[in-house]
Scaffold this active site. Structure first.
Site, PDB file in Angstrom:
ATOM      1  N   GLU A  31      -6.141 -10.741  -0.587  1.00  0.00           N
ATOM      2  CA  GLU A  31      -6.841 -10.746   0.673  1.00  0.00           C
ATOM      3  C   GLU A  31      -8.502 -10.601   0.152  1.00  0.00           C
ATOM      4  OE1 GLU A  31      -5.566  -6.991   2.614  1.00  0.00           O
ATOM      5  OE2 GLU A  31      -3.578  -7.713   2.073  1.00  0.00           O
TER       6      GLU A  31
ATOM      7  N   GLU B  46       0.862  -1.316  -0.067  1.00  0.00           N
ATOM      8  CA  GLU B  46      -0.039  -0.039   0.071  1.00  0.00           C
ATOM      9  C   GLU B  46       0.841   1.031   0.038  1.00  0.00           C
ATOM     10  OE1 GLU B  46      -2.975  -0.239   3.092  1.00  0.00           O
ATOM     11  OE2 GLU B  46      -3.331  -2.391   2.617  1.00  0.00           O
TER      12      GLU B  46
HETATM   13  O1  G3I Z   1      -4.605 -10.138  18.950  1.00  0.00           O
HETATM   14  C1  G3I Z   1      -4.132  -8.521  19.765  1.00  0.00           C
HETATM   15  C2  G3I Z   1      -4.701  -8.619  21.131  1.00  0.00           C
HETATM   16  O2  G3I Z   1      -4.244  -9.743  21.943  1.00  0.00           O
HETATM   17  C3  G3I Z   1      -4.534  -7.448  21.640  1.00  0.00           C
HETATM   18  O3  G3I Z   1      -5.130  -7.233  22.937  1.00  0.00           O
HETATM   19  C4  G3I Z   1      -5.097  -6.380  20.694  1.00  0.00           C
HETATM   20  C5  G3I Z   1      -4.936  -4.859  21.459  1.00  0.00           C
HETATM   21  O4  G3I Z   1      -3.482  -4.632  21.273  1.00  0.00           O
HETATM   22  O5  G3I Z   1      -4.459  -6.387  19.546  1.00  0.00           O
HETATM   23  C6  G3I Z   1      -4.531  -7.590  18.949  1.00  0.00           C
HETATM   24  O6  G3I Z   1      -3.993  -7.667  17.540  1.00  0.00           O
HETATM   25  C7  G3I Z   1      -4.500  -6.926  16.558  1.00  0.00           C
HETATM   26  C8  G3I Z   1      -5.114  -7.725  15.350  1.00  0.00           C
HETATM   27  O7  G3I Z   1      -5.406  -7.052  14.293  1.00  0.00           O
HETATM   28  C9  G3I Z   1      -5.858  -8.945  15.851  1.00  0.00           C
HETATM   29  O8  G3I Z   1      -7.083  -8.383  15.983  1.00  0.00           O
HETATM   30  C10 G3I Z   1      -3.680  -5.793  16.227  1.00  0.00           C
HETATM   31  O9  G3I Z   1      -3.600  -4.751  17.273  1.00  0.00           O
HETATM   32  C11 G3I Z   1      -4.052  -5.039  14.878  1.00  0.00           C
HETATM   33  O10 G3I Z   1      -3.286  -4.158  14.336  1.00  0.00           O
HETATM   34  C12 G3I Z   1      -4.178  -6.245  13.678  1.00  0.00           C
HETATM   35  O11 G3I Z   1      -5.038  -5.277  12.740  1.00  0.00           O
HETATM   36  C13 G3I Z   1      -4.631  -6.228  11.599  1.00  0.00           C
HETATM   37  C14 G3I Z   1      -4.419  -4.966  10.408  1.00  0.00           C
HETATM   38  O12 G3I Z   1      -4.094  -5.635   9.246  1.00  0.00           O
HETATM   39  C15 G3I Z   1      -3.049  -4.302  10.994  1.00  0.00           C
HETATM   40  O13 G3I Z   1      -2.167  -5.362  10.989  1.00  0.00           O
HETATM   41  C16 G3I Z   1      -6.017  -7.010  10.959  1.00  0.00           C
HETATM   42  O14 G3I Z   1      -6.211  -7.948  11.910  1.00  0.00           O
HETATM   43  C17 G3I Z   1      -5.728  -7.370   9.580  1.00  0.00           C
HETATM   44  O15 G3I Z   1      -6.898  -7.911   8.940  1.00  0.00           O
HETATM   45  C18 G3I Z   1      -5.332  -6.252   8.660  1.00  0.00           C
HETATM   46  O16 G3I Z   1      -4.984  -6.655   7.443  1.00  0.00           O
HETATM   47  C19 G3I Z   1      -4.535  -5.682   6.406  1.00  0.00           C
HETATM   48  C20 G3I Z   1      -3.688  -6.321   5.549  1.00  0.00           C
HETATM   49  O17 G3I Z   1      -2.441  -6.770   6.406  1.00  0.00           O
HETATM   50  C21 G3I Z   1      -3.313  -5.287   4.574  1.00  0.00           C
HETATM   51  N1  G3I Z   1      -4.503  -5.014   3.723  1.00  0.00           N
HETATM   52  C22 G3I Z   1      -5.551  -4.464   4.434  1.00  0.00           C
HETATM   53  C23 G3I Z   1      -5.871  -5.364   5.523  1.00  0.00           C
HETATM   54  C24 G3I Z   1      -7.213  -4.829   6.506  1.00  0.00           C
HETATM   55  O18 G3I Z   1      -6.727  -3.570   7.007  1.00  0.00           O
END
Ligand code: G3I
Length: 455
Positions: free
Chosen positions: A368, A263
């Site tokens: 995705e 991105e």
């Molecule tokens: O699992 C932890 C939890 O233990 C903790 O308490 C909580 C608070 O810090 O965080 C949790 O992890 C989060 C994780 O999602 C699971 O919910 C992360 O903070 C959070 O940053 C993460 O977000 C992910 C995001 O990318 C950023 O990495 C999403 O799951 C994921 O679906 C999303 O995927 C992105 C692709 O990588 C790129 N394209 C867009 C897509 C959607 O945003």
């Protein structure tokens, strides 16, 4: 009224009255009357094992005192008195029906209500209202020329259970949803943490499942210490080089492909490069530098540029292909995220992503895929009609992917297993059902759409 309730009352009534009148108080002038309380209507339902259009209804109501139970089968026939035993009710026409049990006694009325969905194209009455797939075919077996991927997390591969069971049965590739990004793998300068990444990679390697690395450089998953880097630009560049080299080297021979940069293109007019810290401190050619370092670390690893809205935005698509062209032989493939909806983008725009990638001799990763069934938040449940439309879009996307030349195929990755795990629910803040499995891991019609796209 259920016959058995009357017998129960008759059995306990004398004891009840005797107890009340023999309380030892000689002044008591008669039995103490306990005011009746409402009896809660409760029933269970199941689909007849011998006929998918017959619903079995079992009145489970229980309570003290006599009460009357009546059914409303939701088919416009009015109320029907409950009979002893299981009620068998036919549902032959498609639709959504509200089955109610009404129970009344001297204290008043209570109701238990359950929704029944009938879709004869899906076999009759739908289990748990999910008119999903009855297919027993595995996606990975049906897709013989490319990986069928999904996402996972270290907590889920460590826990095993249904998530792992479905991953192993249906998928031939995995992507870490978030734990192979810089903010997790490199939480502070000089301090790598590959714990979660190792768990995911080892799960893939141990189960013969391809692992797609996602994503080395992404402005949205950059640790604060990097965004707030206090050293010089050349020290910053050396740090990024070390991070990419360390990470790609660690998984050399285990990870088949990496999203090196994710991105990088802004959504604004002209779709310029995002003004990320990488652009600011390393210059516009930061992308080429990152691809070079990844290539140097593992010459056998497929290197991808990954981005979203490649189909819905021709401007962004053009900007992406310019980045790709500038990278020359440093890049092996394009990752088009494919976060789309049941009603768009169009088939021709999705096809344009494939055409541009194939014409450049590159691999295409639909990276995705999720297909929103409720983009306008006009649904409170996944109706049969919307599920059909979502199925058709899954089929369309898979057909487009499956039609590209073998040399350009890599993987089609769906971004989540079951609906209630999708990132979209939090992102958009309303209900949606964007994936191929329902909340109980039942295969939906969307699953059939994927399979039909492979035929
Ligand atoms: O699992 C932890 C939890 O233990 C903790 O308490 C909580 C608070 O810090 O965080 C949790 O992890 C989060 C994780 O999602 C699971 O919910 C992360 O903070 C959070 O940053 C993460 O977000 C992910 C995001 O990318 C950023 O990495 C999403 O799951 C994921 O679906 C999303 O995927 C992105 C692709 O990588 C790129 N394209 C867009 C897509 C959607 O945003």
């Amino acid at each position: 009224m259920k016959i058995k309730n009357i017998f129960n009352i008759l059995k306990v009534l004398p004891i009840l009255l005797l107890t009340l009148s023999c309380d030892g108080d000689s002044d008591n002038d008669g039995p103490i009357i306990i005011p009746p309380t409402r009896v809660q209507a409760t029933f269970e339902m199941s689909i007849s094992p011998s006929d998918p259009n017959v619903l079995l209804l079992d009145n489970k109501t229980s309570g003290i005192g006599d009460f009357i139970s009546e059914w409303d089968f939701g088919q416009g026939d009015g109320l029907v008195q409950d009979l002893p035993g299981i009620e068998e009710v036919r549902f032959d026409t498609d639709g959504t029906f509200s089955v109610r049990l009404l129970v009344s006694n001297a204290a008043g009325l209570t109701v238990d209500s359950k929704t029944v969905v009938v879709d004869n194209s899906a076999g009759g009455i739908c289990p748990n209202g999910n008119c999903g797939s009855t297919s027993t075919s595995a996606l990975k077996d049906a897709a013989t020329t490319f990986f069928v991927g999904n996402i996972t997390r270290s907590s889920r591969v460590n826990a095993g259970g249904k998530h792992v069971e479905v991953l192993k049965s249906d998928f031939s590739s995995i992507t870490s949803e978030y734990e192979m990004k810089m903010n997790v793998m490199y939480p502070s300068q000089g301090n790598y943490d590959f714990t979660a990444a190792d768990a995911i990679v080892n799960f893939g390697v141990n189960n013969g499942i391809n692992v797609h690395g996602h994503a080395l450089i992404w402005h949205n998953a950059t640790p604060d210490w990097v965004n707030d880097f206090t050293g010089t630009d050349s020290e910053f560049e050396a740090m990024v080089k070390d991070y990419i080299t360390t990470t790609v080297t660690r998984y050399k021979g285990k990870i088949g492909s990496w999203d090196v940069v994710n991105e990088a293109i802004d959504d604004g007019s002209g779709n310029p490069l995002r003004n990320s810290v990488f652009k600011q401190k390393m210059g516009d050619d930061y992308i080429k530098k990152c691809f070079q370092w990844a290539r140097d670390a593992d010459p056998d690893c497929l290197l991808f540029y990954n981005d979203y809205n490649m189909a819905s935005s021709s401007g962004k698509r053009a900007a992406m292909f310019k980045i790709v062209d500038d990278l020359g032989d440093l890049i092996d493939g394009v990752g088009a995220q494919m976060h789309i909806s049941y009603n768009g983008p169009s088939k021709s725009n999705i096809q344009a992503v494939a055409n541009g990638t194939v014409s450049r001799g590159l691999k295409l990763h639909f990276a995705e895929l999720d297909i929103r069934a409720n983009p306008n938040n006009d649904q409170t449940s996944l109706t049969s009609q919307r599920a059909d439309a979502q199925k058709a879009k899954f089929k369309e996307v898979v057909q487009i992917y499956n039609s590209i030349p073998l040399d350009n195929k890599y993987a089609l990755t769906v971004w989540g297993l079951k609906d209630n795990e999708s990132w979209l629910l939090d992102f958009w803040g309303h209900a949606d059902w964007p994936l191929m499995y329902d909340d109980d891991y039942n295969k939906k019609k969307a699953y059939d759409g994927f399979l039909e796209g492979l035929q």
